[in-house]
Design a protein around this motif. Sequence first.
Motif, PDB file in Angstrom:
ATOM      1  N   LYS A 143       1.997 -32.621  11.466  1.00  0.00           N
ATOM      2  CA  LYS A 143       2.558 -33.530  10.466  1.00  0.00           C
ATOM      3  C   LYS A 143       3.514 -32.791   9.567  1.00  0.00           C
ATOM      4  CE  LYS A 143       2.045 -37.172   9.769  1.00  0.00           C
ATOM      5  NZ  LYS A 143       2.989 -38.311  10.063  1.00  0.00           N
ATOM      6  N   GLU A 144       4.658 -33.445   9.337  1.00  0.00           N
ATOM      7  CA  GLU A 144       5.535 -33.026   8.264  1.00  0.00           C
ATOM      8  C   GLU A 144       5.831 -34.255   7.450  1.00  0.00           C
ATOM      9  OE1 GLU A 144       9.628 -32.338   6.343  1.00  0.00           O
ATOM     10  OE2 GLU A 144       8.951 -33.943   7.643  1.00  0.00           O
ATOM     11  N   ALA A 145       5.566 -34.175   6.155  1.00  0.00           N
ATOM     12  CA  ALA A 145       5.919 -35.267   5.254  1.00  0.00           C
ATOM     13  C   ALA A 145       6.734 -34.629   4.152  1.00  0.00           C
ATOM     14  CB  ALA A 145       4.662 -35.924   4.693  1.00  0.00           C
ATOM     15  N   ASN A 146       7.793 -35.330   3.693  1.00  0.00           N
ATOM     16  CA  ASN A 146       8.589 -34.709   2.640  1.00  0.00           C
ATOM     17  C   ASN A 146       8.877 -35.658   1.496  1.00  0.00           C
ATOM     18  OD1 ASN A 146      11.259 -35.987   3.204  1.00  0.00           O
ATOM     19  ND2 ASN A 146      11.032 -34.906   5.155  1.00  0.00           N
ATOM     20  N   ALA A 147       9.207 -35.061   0.373  1.00  0.00           N
ATOM     21  CA  ALA A 147       9.422 -35.831  -0.846  1.00  0.00           C
ATOM     22  C   ALA A 147      10.588 -35.225  -1.626  1.00  0.00           C
ATOM     23  CB  ALA A 147       8.165 -35.806  -1.708  1.00  0.00           C
ATOM     24  N   GLY A 148      11.206 -36.055  -2.476  1.00  0.00           N
ATOM     25  CA  GLY A 148      12.250 -35.564  -3.376  1.00  0.00           C
ATOM     26  C   GLY A 148      11.657 -35.337  -4.750  1.00  0.00           C
ATOM     27  N   THR A 149      11.793 -34.120  -5.250  1.00  0.00           N
ATOM     28  CA  THR A 149      11.125 -33.761  -6.507  1.00  0.00           C
ATOM     29  C   THR A 149      11.648 -32.429  -7.014  1.00  0.00           C
ATOM     30  OG1 THR A 149       9.009 -33.041  -7.452  1.00  0.00           O
ATOM     31  CG2 THR A 149       9.239 -32.826  -5.059  1.00  0.00           C
ATOM     32  N   SER A 150      11.600 -32.246  -8.321  1.00  0.00           N
ATOM     33  CA  SER A 150      11.999 -30.947  -8.873  1.00  0.00           C
ATOM     34  C   SER A 150      11.083 -29.827  -8.368  1.00  0.00           C
ATOM     35  CB  SER A 150      11.952 -30.993 -10.408  1.00  0.00           C
ATOM     36  OG  SER A 150      10.621 -31.147 -10.861  1.00  0.00           O
ATOM     37  N   TRP A 151       9.888 -30.200  -7.906  1.00  0.00           N
ATOM     38  CA  TRP A 151       8.961 -29.204  -7.382  1.00  0.00           C
ATOM     39  C   TRP A 151       9.590 -28.454  -6.196  1.00  0.00           C
ATOM     40  CZ3 TRP A 151       5.893 -27.148  -3.572  1.00  0.00           C
ATOM     41  CH2 TRP A 151       4.685 -26.540  -3.949  1.00  0.00           C
ATOM     42  N   GLY A 152      10.287 -29.205  -5.353  1.00  0.00           N
ATOM     43  CA  GLY A 152      10.969 -28.586  -4.217  1.00  0.00           C
ATOM     44  C   GLY A 152      12.061 -27.642  -4.698  1.00  0.00           C
ATOM     45  N   ARG A 153      12.877 -28.143  -5.632  1.00  0.00           N
ATOM     46  CA  ARG A 153      13.942 -27.307  -6.199  1.00  0.00           C
ATOM     47  C   ARG A 153      13.356 -26.013  -6.759  1.00  0.00           C
ATOM     48  NH1 ARG A 153      15.917 -28.934 -11.991  1.00  0.00           N
ATOM     49  NH2 ARG A 153      13.752 -28.279 -12.235  1.00  0.00           N
ATOM     50  N   ASP A 154      12.248 -26.143  -7.508  1.00  0.00           N
ATOM     51  CA  ASP A 154      11.681 -24.968  -8.176  1.00  0.00           C
ATOM     52  C   ASP A 154      11.114 -23.961  -7.177  1.00  0.00           C
ATOM     53  OD1 ASP A 154      12.451 -26.351 -10.363  1.00  0.00           O
ATOM     54  OD2 ASP A 154      10.438 -26.751 -11.141  1.00  0.00           O
ATOM     55  N   LEU A 155      10.522 -24.465  -6.114  1.00  0.00           N
ATOM     56  CA  LEU A 155      10.010 -23.549  -5.086  1.00  0.00           C
ATOM     57  C   LEU A 155      11.174 -22.754  -4.500  1.00  0.00           C
ATOM     58  CD1 LEU A 155       7.080 -23.073  -3.858  1.00  0.00           C
ATOM     59  CD2 LEU A 155       7.948 -24.215  -1.815  1.00  0.00           C
ATOM     60  N   GLY A 156      12.299 -23.458  -4.288  1.00  0.00           N
ATOM     61  CA  GLY A 156      13.493 -22.781  -3.789  1.00  0.00           C
ATOM     62  C   GLY A 156      13.994 -21.727  -4.767  1.00  0.00           C
ATOM     63  N   ILE A 157      14.062 -22.107  -6.024  1.00  0.00           N
ATOM     64  CA  ILE A 157      14.558 -21.181  -7.047  1.00  0.00           C
ATOM     65  C   ILE A 157      13.652 -19.957  -7.173  1.00  0.00           C
ATOM     66  CG2 ILE A 157      14.811 -20.963  -9.572  1.00  0.00           C
ATOM     67  CD1 ILE A 157      16.048 -23.787  -9.534  1.00  0.00           C
ATOM     68  N   MET A 158      12.354 -20.159  -6.928  1.00  0.00           N
ATOM     69  CA  MET A 158      11.415 -19.038  -7.027  1.00  0.00           C
ATOM     70  C   MET A 158      11.421 -18.164  -5.769  1.00  0.00           C
ATOM     71  SD  MET A 158       8.299 -20.965  -9.020  1.00  0.00           S
ATOM     72  CE  MET A 158       7.299 -19.547  -9.497  1.00  0.00           C
ATOM     73  N   GLY A 159      12.307 -18.495  -4.842  1.00  0.00           N
ATOM     74  CA  GLY A 159      12.473 -17.645  -3.652  1.00  0.00           C
ATOM     75  C   GLY A 159      11.283 -17.687  -2.699  1.00  0.00           C
TER      76      GLY A 159
END
Lengths: 578, 578
Positions: free
Chosen positions: A76-92
Amino acid sequence: MKDRTCKVEESPKAYHTLAGRGMTSTLVAEEVPPTCHPLGPNNKLVFSAGIVTGTSSPTSARISVGGKSPLTGGIKEANAGTSWGRDLGIMGIKALVVEGKPAEKDMAWGVYMTWKDGKPHAEFFDATQYKFKSLPGVFKEIYAKYGEDVSVCSVGPAGEYGYANSGIAFNDMKMRPSRYAGRGGLGAVMASKGLKFIILNKDGAPGVEIADKSLFDEGRKKMIDALREHAITKPKGGLNSYGTAVLINILNEAGGLPTKNFTSGRFEGAPKIAGEAIFDGNKKRLGKEVYNHACSPGCIIQCSNTWYKEDGTEHTSCIEYESDWAFGANCGIDDLDVIAELNELCNNYGLDTIETGTTIGVAMEAGVIAFGDGKGAINLVYEMGKGTPLGRIMGAGTETTGKAYGVSHVPTVKGQSMPAYEPRAVKGIGITYATTTMGADHTAGYTIAPEILGVMGKQDPLSPEGKAALSRAFQSTTAFIDSSGHCLFIAFAILDIPSGYQGMIDEANGVLGTKWTADDVIKYGNDVLKKERAFNEAAGIGPAADRLPEFVYTEPLPPHNQIFDVSDETLDSVFGEM
Amino acid sequence: MKDRTCKVEESPKAYHTLAGRGMTSTLVAEEVPPTCHPLGPNNKLVFSAGIVTGTSSPTSARISVGGKSPLTGGIKEANAGTSWGRDLGIMGIKALVVEGKPAEKDMAWGVYMTWKDGKPHAEFFDATQYKFKSLPGVFKEIYAKYGEDVSVCSVGPAGEYGYANSGIAFNDMKMRPSRYAGRGGLGAVMASKGLKFIILNKDGAPGVEIADKSLFDEGRKKMIDALREHAITKPKGGLNSYGTAVLINILNEAGGLPTKNFTSGRFEGAPKIAGEAIFDGNKKRLGKEVYNHACSPGCIIQCSNTWYKEDGTEHTSCIEYESDWAFGANCGIDDLDVIAELNELCNNYGLDTIETGTTIGVAMEAGVIAFGDGKGAINLVYEMGKGTPLGRIMGAGTETTGKAYGVSHVPTVKGQSMPAYEPRAVKGIGITYATTTMGADHTAGYTIAPEILGVMGKQDPLSPEGKAALSRAFQSTTAFIDSSGHCLFIAFAILDIPSGYQGMIDEANGVLGTKWTADDVIKYGNDVLKKERAFNEAAGIGPAADRLPEFVYTEPLPPHNQIFDVSDETLDSVFGEM
């Protein structure tokens, strides 16, 4: 989670280009035993932001979540739009992998992740007090404690009961738990690991490394231009004005709006629940026109709506097309206030709205309540929130509800319910439902774009001609888009505007330093699909499971009175040449 | 059943040798669409007596029932010993196929079959008044109306609720609804067709045609001699004295008696529920020794017991080993009166005792009630009989109950629960559970005979060595025995006494006029298995589903502290060379 420790590892070089779904599906395929129990200690829950997530690329704050699904038994892959995703990216953090299971069954933990000493740092805290509590209140407490700049991911009571219908909630722009990695029961996987929250505080984090900044900027500009130009995605365009629920009238017109547990393709109450009705209703109640908002930072499309009560206070956000349909047409309910309440209850409990609506539909078919009974439907969702036996039947999903009540008209594929497009009226999407690794899932290969919306040129939805290839092409491209970090809705623009498509590739090449062409996009998508299919096959879900439920082959659907006239051979051909 | 008509057709010549499981599995494989819904109009329910059923051959009054299973989603054959099987044979009906589904959802019909004008004749009658009624009372009414010479087959409330745990009940020698084609939910298939009863009146029927009477008699004599000689099958032998529950102490001693939802192989209360305790308990309550009785006409083994209450009145018949274990050791219950009550409730409602016991075990694991709580267990079965939401969860079976409660320790294979032999302590039977087409099923390849009982020479139960071939040989032979019409228990005698084995072949050759050798027995069995496996594969249940649940691979089982150390390659080798 066995002993609440966090290990930070360098991402292997071979994984350099993996992100989003590409990353989650790779790690699940490589590290999760396909025959493990989804709620046992050997399943893993993987979070990964997309390739461009965390950059200034538009409409790209997506988070992918992967694992073995308790609903389908497959990947399963489920995805969502959220600042949480952005922040995970920013945290490398290229992938956050949750493993193991604590011995203590009645406890729950939170994780507070910060950037410290040049790397991510995790602090575990006792979150048992929040167990089984409604999510909006819990989010308020968390934000009060950790400040408004953090991003929050959490499971609700549905996950904590172990429901196969349970999503993972992420914050939206107003700190509401309204953005969901909803389908397939990943909430129960998270809860089975004793994990209640993951809070991200990106302060001081370095941001996404970009290999070729000028190429990235070039791509980003092309993408922005395409999104701002296309009628569906542009500001005050279709999605921004009416939200995804703009599709209600369109699908109803096409005879493809599944109605009353998939027994008709047309709902007499459609206009009363359509996106236009939401827009008009809000206008009436608030005395002004309200356009939609973004679910996450940096989105141009901004398709998320809010529904307001008679007194002008907020009722729920967001009534997506899928949720609107699931509680509306599919249950024979034509009252937006009822639909909003059902939607809000799902957000409170951590339930997937699609699976919940189709489950209510099957309960109606079984005679538990009548079609159209809004009050009864709300009571059923209360039961789910309370964890009563009836709630547990329904919490286990549509297929289980059919099994418990001996119903044979059950709209599921591989254990996951069919969403808001009738496969008998829109053949290509039916092929996607049947053949995707995810169980019935429109987002896995959204052929609605050409079949209904005329994107890339209009194709006849009633004809099966060429639809196997179409579904396959969409599934491959989608697997890439789900890895890029972009919202699937960029597809409307980039499939019609070639420079937008090139923009997506340029952005990815800019970030990664790759030299991908359009062919590489397809290759990337195919690689992801191959891994997913191999996992499913090893889990006992082989190609013979790539079938729709019997009734779509035997019961003609009004108003077109068509069956799903796609042969098994055609279905098998979709992935025949992988 | 759509319009309640009965068509009598000549059996095609090509089907001459098909009978019992050979017939049911062939017809299901040929005529049922593998992806149909088990409770929809396109499933079929097939009854067929064995090759020698209805003759004077001993221990051969078996009836096979086949269809697509609502429990496993695959092919199913379940069989029972009952005069109903004998009578079907005597009436010359090689297969009774129930097709279609009535439009009227709330009605039920009975069928009264007689011999008239040289052929079978079916009369349909309204049986709606009997719906949802407890079976013993219903059987009394039917027998009062149709006379004591008829045979009766019926579904109970469990089937009428559409439970995937629902069997088909047949009369025993005292007209009790106690003989069950229990596993796999065929009761729900029968009820889904609006069929409540099939009553057979064999008066005037011609009996089974026998091609070579003297060969048949020769075989029959060899079979009788073997059954009368072997310690397990002879009068006042193991089975006749203590019933199948003689196995409780034996398996407990071997550390292979699954205890408290398969968390141990030894139950401290085993002696209190063993076959010996049943014998002694009855002796004490009745003041005399009671040996067991036959379930059906012409049986030499006579292994069916009756359990009596304190006051000397009958409580239930029969407490089989499987039922005794399922409610006893598996639920941590060591009280025979409680076990008897649970058994009787299953007979009343039409529930499979194995699936019911394992479901209670999982409910105990989930904390719904505590292990050992007999009163609680009885209440749970009441819930099943009443069709409450909790009852419906449990009625849908062990796997569904695990799903509804988020339990990961669930003892099922292909959706059907494991019976009374621990695969971690008896490796061969574990291979059978994993690889049979039926879902976990001991009767599909009963390697317990050599592994525990020393039949054909004793094999170490803890060793996986050679067990793939052993399981395969047993599965092939069993597919033939299930087609011959003999009870599987003849295997104890004929595997140890070669002339008995030859007797089985002679009997079949005598009836059919064939010239089969021992090799042909295996070939016949393999043909049946091949058809079954092809059906399952087309239904989406491929070889990768031939696996045991994860926990037997990861949790060592006391007292031997062994896991199921059989590789996937070994499991795949069982049918690798078909």
